[in-house]
Design a protein around this motif. Structure first.
Motif, PDB file in Angstrom:
ATOM      1  N   GLN A 113     -54.300  -8.687 122.414  1.00 58.68           N
ATOM      2  CA  GLN A 113     -53.506  -7.851 123.316  1.00 58.68           C
ATOM      3  C   GLN A 113     -52.385  -7.132 122.555  1.00 58.68           C
ATOM      4  O   GLN A 113     -52.172  -5.924 122.734  1.00 58.68           O
ATOM      5  CB  GLN A 113     -52.895  -8.704 124.434  1.00 58.68           C
ATOM      6  N   MET A 114     -51.683  -7.878 121.692  1.00 57.54           N
ATOM      7  CA  MET A 114     -50.580  -7.265 120.954  1.00 57.54           C
ATOM      8  C   MET A 114     -51.083  -6.384 119.820  1.00 57.54           C
ATOM      9  O   MET A 114     -50.402  -5.444 119.404  1.00 57.54           O
ATOM     10  CB  MET A 114     -49.637  -8.343 120.429  1.00 57.54           C
TER      11      MET A 114
ATOM     12  N   LEU B 202     -43.787  -0.954 129.644  1.00 57.99           N
ATOM     13  CA  LEU B 202     -43.856  -1.739 130.873  1.00 57.99           C
ATOM     14  C   LEU B 202     -44.092  -3.205 130.531  1.00 57.99           C
ATOM     15  O   LEU B 202     -44.818  -3.518 129.586  1.00 57.99           O
ATOM     16  CB  LEU B 202     -44.988  -1.235 131.762  1.00 57.99           C
ATOM     17  N   GLY B 203     -43.491  -4.088 131.300  1.00 56.51           N
ATOM     18  CA  GLY B 203     -43.710  -5.507 131.065  1.00 56.51           C
ATOM     19  C   GLY B 203     -42.555  -6.340 131.576  1.00 56.51           C
ATOM     20  O   GLY B 203     -41.464  -5.824 131.870  1.00 56.51           O
ATOM     21  N   GLU B 204     -42.788  -7.631 131.643  1.00 56.63           N
ATOM     22  CA  GLU B 204     -41.769  -8.538 132.152  1.00 56.63           C
ATOM     23  C   GLU B 204     -40.539  -8.557 131.257  1.00 56.63           C
ATOM     24  O   GLU B 204     -40.589  -8.156 130.090  1.00 56.63           O
ATOM     25  CB  GLU B 204     -42.351  -9.959 132.261  1.00 56.63           C
ATOM     26  N   SER B 205     -39.452  -9.058 131.794  1.00 56.10           N
ATOM     27  CA  SER B 205     -38.228  -9.198 131.020  1.00 56.10           C
ATOM     28  C   SER B 205     -38.453 -10.186 129.880  1.00 56.10           C
ATOM     29  O   SER B 205     -39.060 -11.236 130.056  1.00 56.10           O
ATOM     30  CB  SER B 205     -37.104  -9.706 131.931  1.00 56.10           C
ATOM     31  N   GLY B 206     -37.985  -9.813 128.692  1.00 58.36           N
ATOM     32  CA  GLY B 206     -38.064 -10.715 127.552  1.00 58.36           C
ATOM     33  C   GLY B 206     -39.313 -10.610 126.712  1.00 58.36           C
ATOM     34  O   GLY B 206     -39.474 -11.359 125.747  1.00 58.36           O
ATOM     35  N   VAL B 207     -40.241  -9.670 127.036  1.00 63.13           N
ATOM     36  CA  VAL B 207     -41.482  -9.579 126.253  1.00 63.13           C
ATOM     37  C   VAL B 207     -41.282  -8.842 124.931  1.00 63.13           C
ATOM     38  O   VAL B 207     -42.161  -8.848 124.073  1.00 63.13           O
ATOM     39  CB  VAL B 207     -42.610  -8.880 127.052  1.00 63.13           C
TER      40      VAL B 207
ATOM     41  N   VAL C  92     -46.973   8.443 128.141  1.00 66.89           N
ATOM     42  CA  VAL C  92     -47.760   7.428 127.428  1.00 66.89           C
ATOM     43  C   VAL C  92     -47.230   6.058 127.827  1.00 66.89           C
ATOM     44  O   VAL C  92     -46.247   5.579 127.268  1.00 66.89           O
ATOM     45  CB  VAL C  92     -47.680   7.599 125.894  1.00 66.89           C
ATOM     46  N   PRO C  93     -47.845   5.425 128.842  1.00 64.96           N
ATOM     47  CA  PRO C  93     -47.393   4.080 129.224  1.00 64.96           C
ATOM     48  C   PRO C  93     -47.982   3.032 128.282  1.00 64.96           C
ATOM     49  O   PRO C  93     -49.161   3.101 127.915  1.00 64.96           O
ATOM     50  CB  PRO C  93     -47.946   3.916 130.643  1.00 64.96           C
ATOM     51  N   ILE C  94     -47.164   2.089 127.859  1.00 63.33           N
ATOM     52  CA  ILE C  94     -47.624   0.968 127.031  1.00 63.33           C
ATOM     53  C   ILE C  94     -47.279  -0.323 127.765  1.00 63.33           C
ATOM     54  O   ILE C  94     -46.106  -0.637 127.962  1.00 63.33           O
ATOM     55  CB  ILE C  94     -46.977   0.979 125.633  1.00 63.33           C
ATOM     56  N   GLU C  95     -48.301  -1.046 128.168  1.00 67.59           N
ATOM     57  CA  GLU C  95     -48.111  -2.305 128.880  1.00 67.59           C
ATOM     58  C   GLU C  95     -47.984  -3.423 127.851  1.00 67.59           C
ATOM     59  O   GLU C  95     -48.903  -3.686 127.084  1.00 67.59           O
ATOM     60  CB  GLU C  95     -49.308  -2.574 129.793  1.00 67.59           C
ATOM     61  N   VAL C  96     -46.823  -4.076 127.852  1.00 63.03           N
ATOM     62  CA  VAL C  96     -46.580  -5.180 126.920  1.00 63.03           C
ATOM     63  C   VAL C  96     -46.896  -6.488 127.656  1.00 63.03           C
ATOM     64  O   VAL C  96     -46.230  -6.819 128.633  1.00 63.03           O
ATOM     65  CB  VAL C  96     -45.126  -5.192 126.418  1.00 63.03           C
ATOM     66  N   PRO C  97     -47.914  -7.238 127.203  1.00 58.98           N
ATOM     67  CA  PRO C  97     -48.318  -8.444 127.936  1.00 58.98           C
ATOM     68  C   PRO C  97     -47.273  -9.546 127.846  1.00 58.98           C
ATOM     69  O   PRO C  97     -46.509  -9.623 126.880  1.00 58.98           O
ATOM     70  CB  PRO C  97     -49.614  -8.862 127.235  1.00 58.98           C
ATOM     71  N   SER C  98     -47.258 -10.385 128.852  1.00 59.23           N
ATOM     72  CA  SER C  98     -46.349 -11.536 128.844  1.00 59.23           C
ATOM     73  C   SER C  98     -46.840 -12.566 127.832  1.00 59.23           C
ATOM     74  O   SER C  98     -47.998 -12.530 127.395  1.00 59.23           O
ATOM     75  CB  SER C  98     -46.285 -12.164 130.231  1.00 59.23           C
ATOM     76  N   LEU C  99     -45.978 -13.490 127.460  1.00 60.48           N
ATOM     77  CA  LEU C  99     -46.333 -14.480 126.446  1.00 60.48           C
ATOM     78  C   LEU C  99     -47.419 -15.430 126.940  1.00 60.48           C
ATOM     79  O   LEU C  99     -48.231 -15.903 126.143  1.00 60.48           O
ATOM     80  CB  LEU C  99     -45.081 -15.262 126.038  1.00 60.48           C
ATOM     81  N   ARG C 100     -47.473 -15.702 128.227  1.00 55.57           N
ATOM     82  CA  ARG C 100     -48.511 -16.598 128.749  1.00 55.57           C
ATOM     83  C   ARG C 100     -49.891 -15.947 128.672  1.00 55.57           C
ATOM     84  O   ARG C 100     -50.915 -16.642 128.748  1.00 55.57           O
ATOM     85  CB  ARG C 100     -48.195 -16.996 130.190  1.00 55.57           C
ATOM     86  N   GLU C 101     -49.935 -14.615 128.501  1.00 60.58           N
ATOM     87  CA  GLU C 101     -51.205 -13.908 128.371  1.00 60.58           C
ATOM     88  C   GLU C 101     -51.649 -13.786 126.908  1.00 60.58           C
ATOM     89  O   GLU C 101     -52.752 -13.325 126.632  1.00 60.58           O
ATOM     90  CB  GLU C 101     -51.098 -12.500 128.964  1.00 60.58           C
TER      91      GLU C 101
ATOM     92  N   ASP D  58     -45.628 -21.983 130.103  1.00 63.31           N
ATOM     93  CA  ASP D  58     -45.933 -20.599 130.505  1.00 63.31           C
ATOM     94  C   ASP D  58     -44.901 -19.578 130.035  1.00 63.31           C
ATOM     95  O   ASP D  58     -45.145 -18.375 130.092  1.00 63.31           O
ATOM     96  CB  ASP D  58     -46.047 -20.510 132.037  1.00 63.31           C
ATOM     97  N   TRP D  59     -43.733 -20.013 129.630  1.00 60.49           N
ATOM     98  CA  TRP D  59     -42.676 -19.133 129.119  1.00 60.49           C
ATOM     99  C   TRP D  59     -42.369 -17.971 130.060  1.00 60.49           C
ATOM    100  O   TRP D  59     -42.634 -16.802 129.730  1.00 60.49           O
ATOM    101  CB  TRP D  59     -43.033 -18.596 127.729  1.00 60.49           C
ATOM    102  N   PRO D  60     -41.794 -18.262 131.230  1.00 62.91           N
ATOM    103  CA  PRO D  60     -41.436 -17.176 132.155  1.00 62.91           C
ATOM    104  C   PRO D  60     -40.414 -16.216 131.559  1.00 62.91           C
ATOM    105  O   PRO D  60     -40.354 -15.056 131.958  1.00 62.91           O
ATOM    106  CB  PRO D  60     -40.870 -17.922 133.373  1.00 62.91           C
ATOM    107  N   GLY D  61     -39.608 -16.714 130.613  1.00 64.93           N
ATOM    108  CA  GLY D  61     -38.634 -15.837 129.951  1.00 64.93           C
ATOM    109  C   GLY D  61     -39.176 -15.149 128.718  1.00 64.93           C
ATOM    110  O   GLY D  61     -38.451 -14.438 128.016  1.00 64.93           O
TER     111      GLY D  61
END
Length: 470
Positions: free
Chosen positions: A161-162, A182-187, A320-329, A367-370
């Motif tokens: 993914q990264m 785009l992506g969750e906080s802290g990614v 150009v949107p770039i989706e940054v995956p969360s760490l649990r992904e 899961d590292w929500p942060g």
């Protein structure tokens, strides 16, 4: 008659002198391809005595691979000038050029060929090609070194993914197009924004970052656009440039763009379209040249539908949107992140720390929500607060120990019932969800159960925790 004979003799002598003194090998054949004349350097170039060639057919000489291929044969066949490259038995590379000589009836009476030794030139060509390949290899290695130099600590791309994010990052960095992260906080959206800037043509100029959600609405406008002298109470006498102006010729990074008030969104849209800003309290517009990168953890498309974000600004940002995956992904990135942050904080505080296997397993299961920010904070805390050099499971925060601790206890006692295990896991999940979401309605939505069920479970497990702490 005598003068004519003398002239013929002179011409023949001149012809012989030309053939013998030429640096090229010259071969003359008749219209049937029989060799009539050969220059003496034939031995050096073709490895055969000229005397052995007289009267022989060029077809036979080609079959014996003395002339391989024979330019004279091609001239006789095609009845026109021919050029070929030959490789001789002596290991030389030769460029052979053959010319036909016609009589009045358009019949070939002679073929004259010149063979120029290209061995040294071809050797130089091969050497040049080798050097070119070597230069390309060095350039590739230098590019890899540059990438390592521009890699910012904490940016890891081990997971597929990264790696896709990195590929897209490399591509968009070369052009000035607007990027929306785009992506969750802290990614690590700010880390990616910096990487794009450092790999772009604007890397020698400023990278200016502002968090639109961290500045009060009343101050955000003046921070973005600057202000003139006396534009409001408390303003600097000489005014102050805004961050957009400071980003001139560089990159402007607007983090948490979804938190920007609607009134400022209209003004920002105008700046993006016209590349001009007017400071608060000012009347004169200033031209600015910046590359825009924005980031958000919000769903901007949904905010547009709800009327909380301007559609025209959204279209301007979403080039150009770039989706940054969360760490649990992307679990593959957790271990490298642990290693990087352990080294970073061990060096910073002059300590040597390592994670035991049980602690590492807990890190990998969590899961590292942060996201990356949480990993960094937890590692720093453990490095600073752990007395031992080895960080084990019991050193970890309770949220990380989770079901790993239960499994370890089960291994030790051998008498832990399934009902108790499931209840402990459920309790930890419920309490973690309460810490993360805060309200029972949000908890119910994300846990996939009803709100009354959440209330009952929360009361049950909070009560158990309070009893265990007495």
């Amino acid at each position: 008659m005598k003068n004519q004979e003398t002239n013929i003799e002179d011409v023949l002598k001149e012809l012989a002198a030309i053939i013998e003194t030429s640096k090229d090998n010259i071969v003359v054949t008749d219209g049937e391809g029989r060799v009539l004349r050969v220059s003496n350097n034939c031995q050096e170039i073709y490895g055969v005595d000229p005397e052995e060639l007289y009267g022989q057919s060029v077809n036979e000489l080609e079959a014996k691979q003395i002339f391989n291929p024979s330019v004279s044969v091609q001239v006789l066949n095609k009845k026109s000038k021919q050029e070929i490259i030959q490789r001789t038995r002596t290991g030389r590379v030769v460029m052979a050029t053959g010319y036909p000589v016609f009589n009045e009836k358009k019949q070939i009476t002679r073929v004259i060929s010149y063979s120029h030794d290209m061995t040294e030139i071809m050797a130089l060509k091969e050497k040049y090609e080798q050097l070119t390949e070597q230069v390309k290899r060095y350039e590739s290695e230098l590019e890899e070194l540059r990438e390592k130099e521009t890699r910012i600590p904490g940016f890891i791309a081990e997971s597929p993914q990264m790696q896709r994010v990195m590929t897209l990052l490399q591509r968009v960095a070369k052009v000035d197009t607007t990027v929306l992260l785009l992506g969750e906080s802290g990614v690590g959206k700010n880390v990616i924004a910096k990487a794009i800037h450092r790999k772009s043509g604007r890397k020698a100029n400023s990278f200016i970052e502002i968090n639109c959600g961290a500045i009060p609405e009343g101050l955000l406008e003046s921070e973005l656009f600057g202000y003139t002298s006396g534009s409001f109470t408390g303003a600097n006498k000489g005014g102050k440039p805004g961050i957009i102006e400071l980003a001139d010729k560089g990159t402007l990074f607007l983090d948490e763009i979804g938190e920007m008030p609607l009134a400022l969104q209209a003004k920002l849209l105008k700046v993006i379209q016209e590349k001009q800003i007017t400071p608060v309290g000012g009347t004169k517009a200033k031209t600015v040249d910046f590359r825009l990168i924005a980031a958000t953890n919000r769903n901007l498309a949904e905010m547009v539908r709800e009327g909380r974000f301007r559609q025209d600004l959204y279209f301007r940002l979403n080039v150009v949107p770039i989706e940054v995956p969360s760490l649990r992904e992307r679990k593959e990135d957790i271990l490298p992140l642990i290693q990087i942050f352990l080294e970073k904080f061990s060096k910073k505080y002059g300590l040597t720390k390592r994670l035991e296997e049980s602690a590492t397993e807990a890190f990998l299961r969590y899961d590292w929500p942060g996201n990356v920010r949480e990993v960094e904070n937890v590692i720093e805390r453990l490095v600073v607060t752990t007395d031992e050099s080895s960080i084990s499971l019991h050193h970890l925060p309770e949220s990380l120990r989770g079901d790993i601790e239960i499994v370890e206890a089960t291994k030790l006692t051998g008498s832990y019932k399934l009902k108790d295990i499931l209840e402990d896991v459920e309790g930890k999940v419920v309490l973690q969800a309460y810490q993360k979401y805060g309200t029972t309605h949000e908890m119910a939505k994300h846990l996939g159960i009803s709100q009354p069920s959440v209330v009952r479970r929360l009361q049950k497990y909070r009560g158990k925790r309070e009893q265990s702490s007495l």
